[in-house]
Design an enzyme around this catalytic site. Structure first.
Site, PDB file in Angstrom:
ATOM      1  N   HIS A  50      66.411   3.187 -30.957  1.00 12.96           N
ATOM      2  CA  HIS A  50      65.462   2.323 -30.909  1.00 12.96           C
ATOM      3  C   HIS A  50      64.128   2.414 -31.625  1.00 12.96           C
ATOM      4  CE1 HIS A  50      67.699   0.082 -28.072  1.00 12.96           C
ATOM      5  NE2 HIS A  50      68.042   1.244 -27.210  1.00 12.96           N
ATOM      6  N   ASP A  55      76.599   1.481 -29.029  1.00 11.79           N
ATOM      7  CA  ASP A  55      75.705   1.721 -27.868  1.00 11.79           C
ATOM      8  C   ASP A  55      75.705   0.498 -27.330  1.00 11.79           C
ATOM      9  OD1 ASP A  55      73.487   3.668 -26.785  1.00 11.79           O
ATOM     10  OD2 ASP A  55      73.011   1.643 -26.279  1.00 11.79           O
ATOM     11  N   HIS A  58      73.285  -1.140 -25.976  1.00 13.53           N
ATOM     12  CA  HIS A  58      72.025  -1.793 -26.205  1.00 13.53           C
ATOM     13  C   HIS A  58      71.884  -1.848 -27.717  1.00 13.53           C
ATOM     14  CE1 HIS A  58      71.335   0.675 -22.459  1.00 13.53           C
ATOM     15  NE2 HIS A  58      70.704  -0.348 -22.165  1.00 13.53           N
ATOM     16  N   ASP A  91      77.177   3.937 -23.301  1.00 16.31           N
ATOM     17  CA  ASP A  91      76.778   3.350 -21.998  1.00 16.31           C
ATOM     18  C   ASP A  91      77.535   1.908 -21.987  1.00 16.31           C
ATOM     19  OD1 ASP A  91      75.363   2.361 -24.326  1.00 16.31           O
ATOM     20  OD2 ASP A  91      73.506   2.595 -23.534  1.00 16.31           O
TER      21      ASP A  91
END
Length: 439
Positions: A112, A151, A153, A240
């Protein structure tokens, strides 16, 4: 004794001295259970699988990638530098031919962290995959690279860093941004004007399971990789998507993660997210390691794995097929121009607002790139935030043509003589010069 089909280096760093909070999902226990599991299962007894310690990234390693405001030292702790150094160690093992493949099991994570960094957002301060990749390019020359971000996200930081790079194919498959942080990663996000179709986003519905993820890999990602012909494939290996993860809503399993890596055949993998520290990470990491090493992983099972309970809905697959068709079309037939921003005097510009959710920083940018058919173009970012005054950031790419090299130097000079900037930073990859001026 088992022998690895592909020699595998595993670089391990749990970052004992860094956590956002003692009970935060991103804490040292994320890797301690994994470390125990890998040793108990005898991973390092397999001939050809070797554990390594990380290196420590240097200030210049970070400055090749990021504009850190006001400095690298204010943004990155020693743990961040070791995490990035662990990724660099994995790259060194592969690039020097010591290992066929390598997996950096390190934290803190990084996907991120964007081009400009002022603090922590999404648990990330510096982008460890990007630091690793640009270290490779600095020491082994320009490479054509594919980064597959798995991931849950959206990898918005990695996307931002490589938005204008035609030699980096970034593909993110993630839970739909309408249902999860950071709220981005939609199919129309395709890259800047000099690199349209080199950014691809595959948003997946909540509760997507093994069937959906593996369909995306086999029917969308692998055909695109075959056409792109990368020199290296990197898996930004967030975990995740697992059905037990406490902060997401997906139904992927350890077997699914292992099969995904068997299909992708990544040269390098770098750990990102994943917060089910006992019920998922030890098993997922074991499965990934075995798959990368070319060793049977069929025995890997989570304690509460129930295929019937996590099987995805038929309607989910219908949606996934449509997204894959759209993604394939965007890669092979990208639009002629971006849908966002404006073109003025040979520069494409767009406004961006970034929020650092962990540190509570609000940031605004005017990002411009010079239009060029010969290289990635000069990148110019005017940035200000709730903690920093107006600053100017300039990047001249490693493969800059003579015109863009000269243009970048003129922008730097004009920033000094005509601008009203508190800080000016320049990343000159062409001439390996990284400069900062503060006023």
């Amino acid at each position: 004794m088992l022998t690895a089909k592909n020699s595998l280096g595993v670089v391990f760093f749990p970052a004992f001295d860094w956590a956002i909070e003692a009970t935060h999902p991103e804490r040292e226990e994320r890797l301690l259970y994994t470390q125990d599991q890998l040793k108990e299962e005898g991973l390092f007894d397999i001939e050809g699988v070797v554990e390594y310690k990380p290196e420590v990234a240097t200030r210049q390693d970070v400055e090749r990638v990021h504009f850190c405001l006001p400095s690298v030292e204010t943004v990155a702790t020693k743990s961040h530098m070791i995490s990035a150094g662990g990724a660099i160690k994995a790259a060194r093992l592969v690039m020097d031919g010591e290992m066929d493949r390598a997996f950096a099991l390190v934290r803190p994570p990084g996907h991120h962290a964007m081009k400009v960094v002022e603090g922590n957002r999404g648990f990330c301060n510096i982008n460890i995959e990007a630091v690793m990749l640009e270290w490779i390019r600095e020491h082994y020359g320009p490479k054509r690279v594919a980064i597959i971000d798995t991931d849950c996200h959206h990898g918005d930081g990695t996307q931002d860093i490589y938005w204008h790079d035609p030699n980096t194919l970034f593909i993110s498959l993630h839970q739909d941004g309408r249902t999860l942080y950071p709220g981005t990663g939609f199919p129309d996000e395709l890259g800047g004007p000099n690199a349209l179709g080199r950014t691809l986003n595959i948003p997946l519905p909540p509760r997507t399971g093994d069937e959906g993820f593996l369909y995306v890999v086999e029917n969308c990602i692998l055909p695109i990789l075959k056409d792109f012909k990368p020199d290296l494939v990197i898996n930004s290996a967030g975990q995740d998507n697992h059905f037990t993860d406490p902060i997401t809503n997906m139904n992927f399993s350890a077997q699914g993660y292992a099969r995904l890596n068997e299909l992708l055949k990544p040269d390098l993998a770098v750990l990102e997210g994943g917060y089910a520290i006992q019920g998922a990470l030890p098993y997922v990491n074991l499965g990934i390691c075995l798959a990368m090493a070319g060793v049977d992983y069929s025995h890997v099972r989570e304690p509460d794995f129930d295929p019937a309970r996590i099987r995805q809905d038929v309607r989910t697959m219908d949606f996934i097929k449509k997204v894959c068709e759209m993604t394939t079309r965007h890669y092979f037939r990208p639009p002629a121009a971006p849908t966002d921003g404006d073109v003025v005097n040979g520069w494409h510009s767009r406004m961006k607002d970034v929020y650092y959710d962990t540190d509570g920083i609000s940031e605004s940018q005017v990002e411009s790139v010079s239009l060029c058919s010969d290289c990635a173009g000069v990148r110019k970012i005017e940035v200000w935030s709730s903690i920093s005054p107006l600053s100017l950031c300039i990047e001249i790419p490693q493969t800059a043509c003579d015109r863009c090299l000269g243009l970048g130097k003129r922008v730097l000079e004009e920033g000094h003589t005509k601008g009203n900037y508190r800080i000016i930073q320049c990343i000159n990859r062409k001439e390996k010069e990284y400069t900062q001026f503060g006023f």
